[in-house]
Design an enzyme around this catalytic site. Structure first.
Site, PDB file in Angstrom:
ATOM      1  N   LYS A  19      21.915  31.829  61.387  1.00 26.02           N
ATOM      2  CA  LYS A  19      20.859  33.201  61.296  1.00 26.02           C
ATOM      3  C   LYS A  19      19.668  32.876  61.099  1.00 26.02           C
ATOM      4  O   LYS A  19      19.366  32.280  59.821  1.00 26.02           O
ATOM      5  CB  LYS A  19      21.600  34.025  60.522  1.00 26.02           C
ATOM      6  CG  LYS A  19      20.778  35.627  60.363  1.00 26.02           C
ATOM      7  CD  LYS A  19      21.864  36.298  59.216  1.00 26.02           C
ATOM      8  CE  LYS A  19      20.949  37.533  58.957  1.00 26.02           C
ATOM      9  NZ  LYS A  19      21.532  38.240  57.740  1.00 26.02           N
ATOM     10  N   ASP A  35      14.657  40.600  56.495  1.00 27.69           N
ATOM     11  CA  ASP A  35      15.420  41.675  56.722  1.00 27.69           C
ATOM     12  C   ASP A  35      15.074  42.935  55.780  1.00 27.69           C
ATOM     13  O   ASP A  35      15.305  43.059  55.005  1.00 27.69           O
ATOM     14  CB  ASP A  35      16.842  41.138  56.494  1.00 27.69           C
ATOM     15  CG  ASP A  35      17.895  42.137  56.719  1.00 27.69           C
ATOM     16  OD1 ASP A  35      17.703  43.244  57.519  1.00 27.69           O
ATOM     17  OD2 ASP A  35      19.159  41.985  56.423  1.00 27.69           O
ATOM     18  N   LYS A  56      16.814  49.054  53.659  1.00 27.55           N
ATOM     19  CA  LYS A  56      17.111  48.673  52.401  1.00 27.55           C
ATOM     20  C   LYS A  56      16.461  49.253  51.326  1.00 27.55           C
ATOM     21  O   LYS A  56      15.172  49.607  51.481  1.00 27.55           O
ATOM     22  CB  LYS A  56      16.896  47.277  52.127  1.00 27.55           C
ATOM     23  CG  LYS A  56      17.927  46.200  53.157  1.00 27.55           C
ATOM     24  CD  LYS A  56      17.677  44.749  52.792  1.00 27.55           C
ATOM     25  CE  LYS A  56      18.603  43.831  53.566  1.00 27.55           C
ATOM     26  NZ  LYS A  56      20.059  43.926  53.499  1.00 27.55           N
ATOM     27  N   ASP A  75      16.235  35.259  54.562  1.00 29.02           N
ATOM     28  CA  ASP A  75      17.773  35.600  55.458  1.00 29.02           C
ATOM     29  C   ASP A  75      17.364  34.550  56.533  1.00 29.02           C
ATOM     30  O   ASP A  75      18.305  34.640  57.634  1.00 29.02           O
ATOM     31  CB  ASP A  75      17.375  37.269  55.936  1.00 29.02           C
ATOM     32  CG  ASP A  75      18.784  37.655  56.084  1.00 29.02           C
ATOM     33  OD1 ASP A  75      19.581  37.261  55.568  1.00 29.02           O
ATOM     34  OD2 ASP A  75      18.694  38.915  56.745  1.00 29.02           O
ATOM     35  N   ASP A  94      21.310  47.370  59.424  1.00 31.54           N
ATOM     36  CA  ASP A  94      21.124  46.464  58.649  1.00 31.54           C
ATOM     37  C   ASP A  94      22.097  45.412  58.684  1.00 31.54           C
ATOM     38  O   ASP A  94      22.210  44.272  58.126  1.00 31.54           O
ATOM     39  CB  ASP A  94      21.214  47.145  57.229  1.00 31.54           C
ATOM     40  CG  ASP A  94      20.694  46.061  56.082  1.00 31.54           C
ATOM     41  OD1 ASP A  94      20.133  44.924  56.322  1.00 31.54           O
ATOM     42  OD2 ASP A  94      21.127  46.319  54.833  1.00 31.54           O
ATOM     43  N   ARG A 126      24.937  39.555  62.205  1.00 31.74           N
ATOM     44  CA  ARG A 126      26.152  39.266  63.279  1.00 31.74           C
ATOM     45  C   ARG A 126      25.686  39.536  64.776  1.00 31.74           C
ATOM     46  O   ARG A 126      26.170  39.083  65.624  1.00 31.74           O
ATOM     47  CB  ARG A 126      27.122  40.271  62.679  1.00 31.74           C
ATOM     48  CG  ARG A 126      27.099  41.676  62.751  1.00 31.74           C
ATOM     49  CD  ARG A 126      28.008  42.189  61.934  1.00 31.74           C
ATOM     50  NE  ARG A 126      27.760  42.491  60.692  1.00 31.74           N
ATOM     51  CZ  ARG A 126      28.556  42.916  59.624  1.00 31.74           C
ATOM     52  NH1 ARG A 126      29.476  43.716  59.788  1.00 31.74           N
ATOM     53  NH2 ARG A 126      28.166  42.525  58.340  1.00 31.74           N
TER      54      ARG A 126
HETATM   55  N1  BES Z   1      20.883  39.595  55.042  1.00 30.27           N
HETATM   56  C1  BES Z   1      21.853  40.711  54.493  1.00 30.27           C
HETATM   57  C2  BES Z   1      22.865  39.998  53.656  1.00 30.27           C
HETATM   58  C3  BES Z   1      22.420  39.623  52.279  1.00 30.27           C
HETATM   59  C4  BES Z   1      22.575  40.362  51.255  1.00 30.27           C
HETATM   60  C5  BES Z   1      21.817  38.269  52.207  1.00 30.27           C
HETATM   61  C6  BES Z   1      21.979  40.059  49.843  1.00 30.27           C
HETATM   62  C7  BES Z   1      21.486  37.930  50.732  1.00 30.27           C
HETATM   63  C8  BES Z   1      21.541  38.767  49.751  1.00 30.27           C
HETATM   64  C9  BES Z   1      22.618  41.313  55.859  1.00 30.27           C
HETATM   65  O1  BES Z   1      21.770  41.314  57.079  1.00 30.27           O
HETATM   66  C10 BES Z   1      23.192  42.650  55.375  1.00 30.27           C
HETATM   67  O2  BES Z   1      22.060  43.513  55.102  1.00 30.27           O
HETATM   68  N2  BES Z   1      24.246  42.911  55.424  1.00 30.27           N
HETATM   69  C11 BES Z   1      24.705  44.097  54.871  1.00 30.27           C
HETATM   70  C12 BES Z   1      25.672  44.541  56.090  1.00 30.27           C
HETATM   71  C13 BES Z   1      26.142  45.750  55.901  1.00 30.27           C
HETATM   72  C14 BES Z   1      25.269  46.900  56.139  1.00 30.27           C
HETATM   73  C15 BES Z   1      27.527  45.998  56.966  1.00 30.27           C
HETATM   74  C16 BES Z   1      25.474  44.136  53.550  1.00 30.27           C
HETATM   75  O3  BES Z   1      26.054  43.290  53.357  1.00 30.27           O
HETATM   76  O4  BES Z   1      25.123  45.109  52.779  1.00 30.27           O
HETATM   77 ZN    ZN Z   2      20.332  40.189  57.351  1.00 33.82          ZN
HETATM   78 MN    MN Z   3      20.675  43.064  56.976  1.00 30.12          MN
END
Ligand code: BES
Ligand code: ZN
Ligand code: MN
Length: 500
Positions: free
Chosen positions: A266, A271, A278, A289, A348, A352
């Protein structure tokens, strides 16, 4: 950094600093350092006897040798309780020690391994852990400071005493140097702010770093993505003014019909969450990210040095995830390059989406084994914290190999479930699948989503959202900042799959 095995006596080893690892509770001088201690008029023995040095994990005491030995300093480094000493802890203790020594201006470091410590692992594992521990200490997050109050000295030579003659150790040490060089290089990228590390810069950095290696590079641009109908990657990229790229690296070291390992990472260079934006708190961390994508490149660079007899393809879809008038919206449905329709519930959950097109690319390229790696979910971070990679898969054999690779790398991994009973989590009412769902089992949900694209081939998903960046001040054993998580795991995996 240069590294070598030596069989000189400790007191005759030339270095700025000679490290003697000491186990907690040890009250006598290790046999390997007794002649040295004599030259120092019993200084080490006295410290141990008086319990002024207890061998506590990461404890460090330098003793000046006053020209009584070939090295300038003797440095006692605590490695903690013997029954807790594994190669992860030895790496961490030496990484911490290396950082202190660099601040003290030491460039040439030697380590004498006492038999108490050496008995904990094979000569090869010890050589790897020691070399990587010191090698990984050669990294700082402060490279953009104009006033250098942080360490600038690098440790440029390492001598390991006590493992000489072991052929496996010689090879392990050589590999470890290549592995730490590759890891440190990409730690720099993960650390870089998003304004200085856009998808285009990412592609340029890769181009620069593969010069003179056996890697073949292809960079797909937005037109290529359109031609290949990469609707999921393009959907995420829409909101950003920075053009998306897909970096494809190829290493051809194996037979044509042998295993073909695909590593998919990825590469979100920032992000923001997109329209599902966020909160401001900690959003600056989202410059990292692209840690999975960087790890894939790091692994490919290492593989090019280690030269396993196998074919490996590294695939890094890279884009920003931004809100704008063009950005995707919750409820949008897009079609990925594999033809599946995807309902975007949460913008967010972008990792995936871009990975799905990367994985489809791997399948179309004839991958026989697929490993994807991503800073994918806050869920894995909350579950495992920063000290482990979360692993998911569909094939026991490949999972076992990944575990062995992680052991060699000195990284902890922990497997989590992908039970069929959870399948409903990604079902959409209006499309084939959806990208987000209930507020629990978030890391598993993400894994189930990715599994839809692997075409039933052996696959392991590594969630490094916790392990890619260390910033808990409560944890003192790992330095803050980008860790390079996954680089060494994937490189070792390529070697293991090749039958090394
Ligand atoms: N890049 C984030 C995940 C992340 C969070 C990485 C904290 C490092 C530290 C990812 O893209 C994300 O935002 N995931 C969300 C998914 C949700 C919206 C289903 C999450 O995990 O909150
Ligand atoms: Zn992300
Ligand atoms: Mn995200």
């Amino acid at each position: 950094m240069q590294a070598r095995l030596l069989n000189t006596a400790a007191e005759k080893t030339e270095a700025d600093a000679l490290i003697v690892p000491i186990v907690e509770g040890q009250t006598s001088v290790p046999a390997e350092a007794q002649a040295l201690d004599k030259k120092l008029k019993g200084a080490i023995g006295q410290l141990l006897k008086d319990r002024e040095f207890r061998g506590k994990f990461m404890e460090l005491v330098p003793v000046h040798n006053l020209n009584n030995a070939a090295s300038k300093w003797t440095v006692l480094v605590g490695v903690g309780k013997l029954d807790q000493l594994d190669m992860v802890r030895l790496r961490n203790a030496l990484q911490a020690a290396g950082r202190v020594l660099r601040k003290r201006g030491h460039r040439r470091v030697a380590i004498v391994l006492p038999k108490e410590v050496a008995a904990r692992a094979s000569a090869a594992d010890l050589a790897r852990a020691a070399t990587e521990g010191i090698g990984l200490s050669n990294f700082d997050v402060g490279s953009l400071k104009t006033r250098h109050d942080h360490a600038v000295t690098q440790i440029d030579s390492l001598s390991l005493i006590g493992l000489n003659g072991d052929r496996n150790a010689t090879q392990a040490l050589k590999d470890a140097v290549a592995l730490t060089d590759a890891t440190n290089r990409i730690r720099e990228w993960v650390n870089a702010p998003a304004n200085a590390f856009t998808p285009a810069v990412f592609a340029d950095k890769v181009k620069e770093s593969v010069k003179g290696t056996a890697l073949d590079l292809k960079v797909l641009d937005v037109d290529d993505m359109r031609r290949l109908k990469m609707g999921a990657l393009l959907a995420v990229a829409r909101g950003s003014d920075e053009p998306a790229k897909m970096i494809v690296l190829r290493y051809s070291g194996g037979r044509k019909n042998g295993p073909n390992l695909a590593l998919v990472g990825k590469g979100i260079t920032f992000d923001s969450g997109g329209i599902s934006i966020k909160p401001a708190q900690n959003m600056e961390m989202m410059k990292s990210d692209m840690g999975g994508g960087a790890a894939v490149v790091g692994a490919m660079l290492a593989i090019a040095e280690l030269k396993p007899k196998i074919n490996v393809i590294g695939i890094v879809p890279t884009t920003e995830n931004m809100p704008s008038g063009k950005a995707i919206k919750p409820g949008d449905v897009v079609t990925g390059s594999g033809g599946k329709t995807i309902e975007i519930i949460n913008t967010d959950a972008e990792g995936r989406l871009i990975l799905s097109d990367g994985i489809t690319y791997a399948v179309n390229e004839g991958a026989t084994h697929i490993v994807d790696i991503a800073t994918l979910t806050g869920s894995i971070m909350r579950t495992l914290g920063p000290l482990a990679i979360g692993a998911f898969g569909n094939d026991q054999g490949l999972m076992d190999l990944v575990r062995r690779a992680a052991d060699l790398a000195g990284e902890r991994i922990w497997e989590l479930p992908t039970w069929a009973d959870y399948d409903g989590l990604i079902e959409s009412e209006i499309a084939d699948i959806k990208n987000s769902t209930v507020p629990w089992a978030g890391a598993t949900t993400a894994a189930l989503f990715l599994r839809e694209f692997v075409d039933g081939r052996p696959w392991v998903h590594l969630d490094i959202a916790g392990s890619a960046w260390q910033d808990a001040s409560e944890l003192k054993t790992v330095p803050k900042g980008p860790t390079g998580s996954g680089v060494r795991v994937m490189a070792h995996l390529a070697q293991l799959l090749a039958g090394h």
